[in-house]
Design a protein around this motif. Structure first.
Motif, mmCIF file in Angstrom:
data_model
loop_
_atom_site.group_PDB
_atom_site.id
_atom_site.type_symbol
_atom_site.label_atom_id
_atom_site.label_comp_id
_atom_site.label_asym_id
_atom_site.label_seq_id
_atom_site.Cartn_x
_atom_site.Cartn_y
_atom_site.Cartn_z
ATOM 1 N N TYR A 61 26.622 41.926 40.636
ATOM 2 C CA TYR A 61 27.813 41.866 41.473
ATOM 3 C C TYR A 61 27.382 41.884 42.929
ATOM 4 C CZ TYR A 61 32.158 43.545 43.689
ATOM 5 O OH TYR A 61 33.266 43.694 44.505
ATOM 6 N N SER A 95 41.215 49.206 40.919
ATOM 7 C CA SER A 95 40.691 48.571 39.706
ATOM 8 C C SER A 95 40.963 47.064 39.694
ATOM 9 C CB SER A 95 41.298 49.222 38.468
ATOM 10 O OG SER A 95 42.711 49.220 38.536
ATOM 11 N N THR A 96 40.106 46.317 40.374
ATOM 12 C CA THR A 96 40.138 44.857 40.306
ATOM 13 C C THR A 96 39.185 44.445 39.198
ATOM 14 O OG1 THR A 96 40.590 44.694 42.674
ATOM 15 C CG2 THR A 96 39.750 42.710 41.573
ATOM 16 N N TRP A 97 39.733 44.027 38.065
ATOM 17 C CA TRP A 97 38.922 43.824 36.864
ATOM 18 C C TRP A 97 38.229 42.469 36.870
ATOM 19 C CZ3 TRP A 97 37.587 47.644 33.811
ATOM 20 C CH2 TRP A 97 38.360 48.816 33.835
ATOM 21 N N MET A 98 37.033 42.459 36.296
ATOM 22 C CA MET A 98 36.201 41.257 36.287
ATOM 23 C C MET A 98 35.717 40.918 34.878
ATOM 24 S SD MET A 98 34.067 41.926 39.837
ATOM 25 C CE MET A 98 33.814 43.681 39.540
ATOM 26 N N TYR A 99 35.114 39.729 34.763
ATOM 27 C CA TYR A 99 34.571 39.273 33.488
ATOM 28 C C TYR A 99 33.196 38.678 33.730
ATOM 29 C CZ TYR A 99 35.804 34.482 34.896
ATOM 30 O OH TYR A 99 35.895 33.288 35.573
ATOM 31 N N LYS A 113 32.954 37.857 37.786
ATOM 32 C CA LYS A 113 34.046 37.277 38.562
ATOM 33 C C LYS A 113 35.371 37.955 38.257
ATOM 34 C CE LYS A 113 32.226 32.621 39.374
ATOM 35 N NZ LYS A 113 32.521 31.168 39.278
ATOM 36 N N THR A 114 36.261 37.922 39.245
ATOM 37 C CA THR A 114 37.590 38.497 39.086
ATOM 38 C C THR A 114 38.439 37.618 38.182
ATOM 39 O OG1 THR A 114 37.449 39.411 41.324
ATOM 40 C CG2 THR A 114 39.630 39.300 40.323
ATOM 41 N N PHE A 115 39.235 38.250 37.327
ATOM 42 C CA PHE A 115 40.130 37.495 36.456
ATOM 43 C C PHE A 115 41.145 36.713 37.276
ATOM 44 C CE2 PHE A 115 38.726 40.550 33.228
ATOM 45 C CZ PHE A 115 38.548 39.699 32.141
ATOM 46 N N THR A 116 41.422 35.504 36.826
ATOM 47 C CA THR A 116 42.432 34.653 37.455
ATOM 48 C C THR A 116 43.422 34.193 36.394
ATOM 49 O OG1 THR A 116 41.046 32.684 37.128
ATOM 50 C CG2 THR A 116 40.859 33.836 39.247
ATOM 51 N N GLU A 156 32.530 49.410 42.290
ATOM 52 C CA GLU A 156 33.346 48.224 41.981
ATOM 53 C C GLU A 156 32.751 47.458 40.801
ATOM 54 O OE1 GLU A 156 35.166 47.177 46.437
ATOM 55 O OE2 GLU A 156 33.374 46.145 45.699
ATOM 56 N N THR A 160 34.264 45.872 35.067
ATOM 57 C CA THR A 160 34.151 44.636 34.302
ATOM 58 C C THR A 160 34.450 44.963 32.854
ATOM 59 O OG1 THR A 160 32.609 42.962 33.460
ATOM 60 C CG2 THR A 160 31.648 45.042 34.215
#
Length: 304
Positions: A61, A95-99, A113-116, A156, A160
């Motif tokens: 990250y 909590s900005t979640w990622m994958y 990356k952040t979910f979209t 951060e 994920t």
């Protein structure tokens, strides 16, 4: 004609070279943890964990490695996350979640990356997504908790879905949270160097249970630490807890009590989500029996 063949040959060689170089640059999804061995004691990942579908991930990250996870592709959950504990120097981030893009595309970026919205179908098929947890009655349970990480970027990076499992709220905010705080206190008080932590999940013994028919729910959580440099001479009472210690926590209040007994005197909201402290050897025996693998979590049992 000769010049055309030479041009085609040169182009083919260039494409092969670019593909080879790309494999070096995007090597986080690979057959081993070679890019992030520093998160394991003696740079040695747990031994004996061998099964189809297990994917090592060096969690990257903002152009930096933060921890390592062994991911189960079919269960869409991590088997464990390994990290070096370092107390947070700030608050828990939003909590900005990622994958993990490389689970979906082998040539994708190595950065989480952040979910979209909408999500690519290949991402949905390759790993857990936010929709899986919606209305599931499970929280997103960190294996590597954010407050065990020092910098804001470190914290951060723990957000994920390749670092979380479906965890009941009674466990996540109750006995398991107290265990995480206890480990943090032990580190601050007794550890005179690095503390290596491995935290994982244990599936049901009979057959998997799922949320959204996609993500495996663990019956138990487990964790172990290794602190080879500890202040035993100053705190003899801490000797039983060093250099290693471990624990198993219930994630199903209706599970049998053969691994973790239930404290019937606990308040109703957390009753059945007990955590049992134990030696590293006891945890490894439980994991070996439940997973059918002779597991060794720390090189040489963390003995200096």
């Amino acid at each position: 004609m000769c010049q055309r063949k030479m041009l085609q040959s040169s182009m083919g060689a260039l494409l092969l070279l670019l593909a080879w170089l790309g494999g070096l640059v995007l090597g986080e999804i690979s057959k081993d943890f070679s890019e992030c061995l520093n998160f394991f004691y003696e740079r040695t990942p747990p031994q004996g964990i061998t099964a189809a579908g297990y994917q090592p991930i060096c969690q990257r990250y903002k152009n930096q490695y933060h921890f390592a996870s062994l991911y189960h592709r079919q269960h869409r959950t991590p088997v464990y996350s390994a990290y070096v504990l370092s107390p947070a120097d700030g608050k828990r981030p939003n909590s900005t979640w990622m994958y993990e893009p490389q689970l979906a595309f082998s040539r994708a970026s190595s950065e989480m990356k952040t979910f979209t919205t909408p999500m690519d179908q290949n991402v949905i098929e390759s790993q857990a997504v936010l929709q899986d947890y919606k209305n599931s009655n499970f929280t997103k349970g960190h294996l590597n908790p954010s407050m065990h990480q020092k910098t804001r970027e470190n914290r951060e990076a723990t957000f994920t879905l390749t670092n979380v499992v479906p965890q009941k709220a009674g466990s996540n905010s109750g006995p398991w949270s107290r265990l995480e705080n206890e480990v943090l206190r032990k580190f601050k008080t007794f550890c005179n160097g690095s503390m290596y932590v491995i935290t994982g999940s244990m599936p049901y013994k009979s057959e998997p249970r799922w949320i959204n028919n996609r993500v495996s729910v663990p019956e138990y959580m487990w964790s172990a630490y290794c602190c080879p440099s500890f202040r035993a001479s100053l705190y003899t009472s801490a000797t039983p807890f060093f250099p290693t210690y471990a624990a198993v926590g219930r994630n199903d209040r209706n599970s049998d009590e053969d691994i973790v007994p239930v404290n019937v005197k606990a308040r109703a909201s957390v009753r059945g989500y007990d955590v049992r402290r134990m030696t590293l050897e006891s945890l490894e025996e439980i994991l070996a029996q439940r997973l059918g693998m002779p597991i060794s979590l720390f090189q040489g049992q963390c003995q200096v």
